[in-house]
Enzyme design. Sequence first.
Site, PDB file in Angstrom:
ATOM      1  N   SER A  47      -4.104   1.249  -4.636  1.00  0.00           N
ATOM      2  CA  SER A  47      -3.547  -0.016  -4.137  1.00  0.00           C
ATOM      3  C   SER A  47      -4.637  -1.011  -3.751  1.00  0.00           C
ATOM      4  CB  SER A  47      -2.640   0.259  -2.925  1.00  0.00           C
ATOM      5  OG  SER A  47      -3.407   0.771  -1.850  1.00  0.00           O
ATOM      6  N   HIS A  94       1.483   5.235  -2.785  1.00  0.00           N
ATOM      7  CA  HIS A  94       1.926   6.603  -2.481  1.00  0.00           C
ATOM      8  C   HIS A  94       3.170   7.068  -3.235  1.00  0.00           C
ATOM      9  CE1 HIS A  94      -0.782   7.533   0.899  1.00  0.00           C
ATOM     10  NE2 HIS A  94      -0.659   6.263   1.276  1.00  0.00           N
ATOM     11  N   HIS A 132       0.836  -1.207   0.000  1.00  0.00           N
ATOM     12  CA  HIS A 132       0.000   0.000   0.000  1.00  0.00           C
ATOM     13  C   HIS A 132       0.873   1.261   0.000  1.00  0.00           C
ATOM     14  CE1 HIS A 132      -2.839   3.130   1.026  1.00  0.00           C
ATOM     15  NE2 HIS A 132      -2.010   3.481   1.989  1.00  0.00           N
ATOM     16  N   GLU A 144      -5.521   9.748   0.102  1.00  0.00           N
ATOM     17  CA  GLU A 144      -5.943   8.341   0.084  1.00  0.00           C
ATOM     18  C   GLU A 144      -7.076   8.051  -0.903  1.00  0.00           C
ATOM     19  OE1 GLU A 144      -4.328   6.005   1.320  1.00  0.00           O
ATOM     20  OE2 GLU A 144      -3.147   6.861   2.947  1.00  0.00           O
TER      21      GLU A 144
HETATM   22 FE   LIG Z   1      -1.851   5.367   2.823  1.00  0.00          FE
END
Ligand SMILES: [Fe+2]
Length: 285
Positions: A203, A143, A138, A184
């Site tokens: 993700s 990111h 993730h 997010e």
């Molecule tokens: Fe995150």
Amino acid sequence: MERSILTAVSNARQPRLRGDYSAARADCTIEQDWSAYTAAEHALWRKLYERQMRLVPRYACEEFLHALDRLDLHGGIPRFDAISRKLRRATGWELVAVPGLIPDLAFFEHLANRRFPVTHWLRQPQEAEYIAEPDVFHDFFGHVPLLFDPVYADYMAAYGAGGLKAAQLDSLKHLARLYWYTVEFGLLRTREGLRVYGAGLLSSAGEFLYAAESAEPRRVKFDLERLLRTEYRIDRFQDTYFVIDGFEELIDDTAPDFTPVYARIRRLPPIAPDEATWADVPVRR
Ligand SMILES: [Fe+2]
């Protein structure tokens, strides 16, 4: 329904964190012991990577896909130091390994200084579809690619500085919503249609298409005060997504001092995750 992944900002209040924090330094970082990853872990990374690559080219924003092309992540869990070298040259950011979620202030301090904390451990095979805590897949896949985009990279550093300030103003609850609904779960409107830039979506196995395609959720134009008042659920897909027209807009709209904004919204009731407001500007798919 698959639940959304938790993030670093929902943080430290998590019970029973999985990582080993005993070896962490005062700034919560550790070494990424790359040689300790097993062949099975690299294989699981490849499986997760291949799954996302069947999914994300369709709706991921072009800044993400462009960076992903340069990163060569398909072979296995990446070495943070090698990626940091590329990242420093591109936007002045680097990666630091952490045992998992870290306290808010340490997290903001890292972001403000252009260090992105990446959890070093990988999920178990049975957690391929959903994991409660952010893992290396993730944190990295979701990111890191966008940190190569200069405008987004500036936004993340500004967010860290804003976090340190929000802590002094007792407004972390409100600022955490900005991370949640942009970093997010953010959506981007482009000439080609709606695109995804939020790491929790990029993700994810299931929410990615839901956010981009489903008629169910509410998609509204980004509005800072509306967003800061909107609560979120961590245990299900989002009811509401906030849509920006570009990272420049995100930087510009969040650049002013939040102090008067915090003072104003503290007097107003929160907005429920699934609630509509009269001022919402709906965004079509
Ligand atoms: Fe995150």
